[in-house]
Scaffold this motif. Structure first.
Motif, PDB file in Angstrom:
ATOM      1  N   VAL A  48       0.826  -1.203   0.000  1.00  0.00           N
ATOM      2  CA  VAL A  48       0.000   0.000   0.000  1.00  0.00           C
ATOM      3  C   VAL A  48       0.866   1.261   0.000  1.00  0.00           C
ATOM      4  CG1 VAL A  48      -1.694   1.331   1.322  1.00  0.00           C
ATOM      5  CG2 VAL A  48      -1.895  -1.164   1.181  1.00  0.00           C
ATOM      6  N   ALA A  49       1.852   1.287   0.891  1.00  0.00           N
ATOM      7  CA  ALA A  49       2.676   2.493   1.021  1.00  0.00           C
ATOM      8  C   ALA A  49       4.045   2.128   1.577  1.00  0.00           C
ATOM      9  CB  ALA A  49       2.003   3.520   1.928  1.00  0.00           C
ATOM     10  N   THR A  50       5.042   2.890   1.172  1.00  0.00           N
ATOM     11  CA  THR A  50       6.425   2.688   1.601  1.00  0.00           C
ATOM     12  C   THR A  50       7.036   4.009   2.024  1.00  0.00           C
ATOM     13  OG1 THR A  50       6.777   0.834   0.090  1.00  0.00           O
ATOM     14  CG2 THR A  50       8.723   2.028   0.814  1.00  0.00           C
ATOM     15  N   ILE A  51       7.831   3.948   3.087  1.00  0.00           N
ATOM     16  CA  ILE A  51       8.682   5.081   3.430  1.00  0.00           C
ATOM     17  C   ILE A  51      10.098   4.531   3.608  1.00  0.00           C
ATOM     18  CG2 ILE A  51       8.109   4.991   5.906  1.00  0.00           C
ATOM     19  CD1 ILE A  51       8.380   8.128   5.820  1.00  0.00           C
ATOM     20  N   ALA A  52      11.007   5.065   2.813  1.00  0.00           N
ATOM     21  CA  ALA A  52      12.362   4.552   2.801  1.00  0.00           C
ATOM     22  C   ALA A  52      13.202   5.192   3.913  1.00  0.00           C
ATOM     23  CB  ALA A  52      12.994   4.816   1.442  1.00  0.00           C
ATOM     24  N   ARG A  53      14.420   4.700   4.049  1.00  0.00           N
ATOM     25  CA  ARG A  53      15.299   5.105   5.136  1.00  0.00           C
ATOM     26  C   ARG A  53      15.432   6.625   5.259  1.00  0.00           C
ATOM     27  NH1 ARG A  53      19.757   2.782   7.920  1.00  0.00           N
ATOM     28  NH2 ARG A  53      21.311   4.314   8.525  1.00  0.00           N
ATOM     29  N   TYR A  54      15.569   7.293   4.140  1.00  0.00           N
ATOM     30  CA  TYR A  54      15.791   8.734   4.176  1.00  0.00           C
ATOM     31  C   TYR A  54      14.526   9.541   3.917  1.00  0.00           C
ATOM     32  CZ  TYR A  54      20.609   7.318   4.418  1.00  0.00           C
ATOM     33  OH  TYR A  54      21.782   6.741   4.820  1.00  0.00           O
ATOM     34  N   GLY A  55      13.371   8.867   3.979  1.00  0.00           N
ATOM     35  CA  GLY A  55      12.108   9.588   4.001  1.00  0.00           C
ATOM     36  C   GLY A  55      11.307   9.629   2.726  1.00  0.00           C
ATOM     37  N   SER A  56      11.849   9.112   1.635  1.00  0.00           N
ATOM     38  CA  SER A  56      11.052   9.132   0.403  1.00  0.00           C
ATOM     39  C   SER A  56       9.882   8.170   0.542  1.00  0.00           C
ATOM     40  CB  SER A  56      11.911   8.760  -0.799  1.00  0.00           C
ATOM     41  OG  SER A  56      12.435   7.465  -0.657  1.00  0.00           O
ATOM     42  N   THR A  57       8.778   8.509  -0.090  1.00  0.00           N
ATOM     43  CA  THR A  57       7.560   7.706   0.030  1.00  0.00           C
ATOM     44  C   THR A  57       7.059   7.254  -1.337  1.00  0.00           C
ATOM     45  OG1 THR A  57       6.169   9.692  -0.002  1.00  0.00           O
ATOM     46  CG2 THR A  57       6.843   8.861   2.154  1.00  0.00           C
ATOM     47  N   ASN A  58       6.272   6.194  -1.308  1.00  0.00           N
ATOM     48  CA  ASN A  58       5.669   5.683  -2.530  1.00  0.00           C
ATOM     49  C   ASN A  58       4.342   5.027  -2.159  1.00  0.00           C
ATOM     50  OD1 ASN A  58       5.573   5.320  -5.263  1.00  0.00           O
ATOM     51  ND2 ASN A  58       6.740   3.414  -5.257  1.00  0.00           N
TER      52      ASN A  58
END
Length: 118
Positions: A48-58
């Motif tokens: 559904v949603a992702t937030i990567a280590r440095y804050g980018s989202t998808n």
């Protein structure tokens, strides 16, 4: 050992909002990403949603503009704000954390039920 505990699910009417929260315990200093998945009856689990280590989202196309993923590093939580909910959002929602050290470690919460119905 990393453990995840979700909260915030429930029953909501179409058009309503819910906020899911995932509390993470353990060492996540080698965090790669934090994710929310969902699985509806008879369907495969979907991202559904992702937030990567440095804050980018998808986001999945089906939730773009309605859902927002966020992270509080100090509290070690990852939240999913869900607005304008639709019946097709009904599913069990799972928190997922990916750690990459010598290999990839994949951790899951127990899931929380979200039901959108009038």
């Amino acid at each position: 050992q990393v453990q995840l505990v979700e909260s915030g699910g429930g029953l909501v009417q179409p058009g309503g909002s819910l906020r899911l929260s995932c509390l993470v315990s353990g060492d996540i200093s080698d965090l790669y990403a934090m994710n929310w998945y969902r699985q509806a009856p008879g369907n495969q689990r979907e991202l559904v949603a992702t937030i990567a280590r440095y804050g980018s989202t998808n986001y999945a196309d089906s939730v773009k503009g309605r859902f927002t993923i966020s992270r509080d590093k100090a509290k070690k939580t990852v939240d999913l704000q869900m607005n304008s909910l639709k019946p097709e959002d009904t599913a069990v929602y799972y928190c997922n954390v990916i750690i990459v050290v010598d290999r990839t470690y994949d951790y899951w919460g127990q899931g929380t039920q979200v039901t959108v119905s009038s």
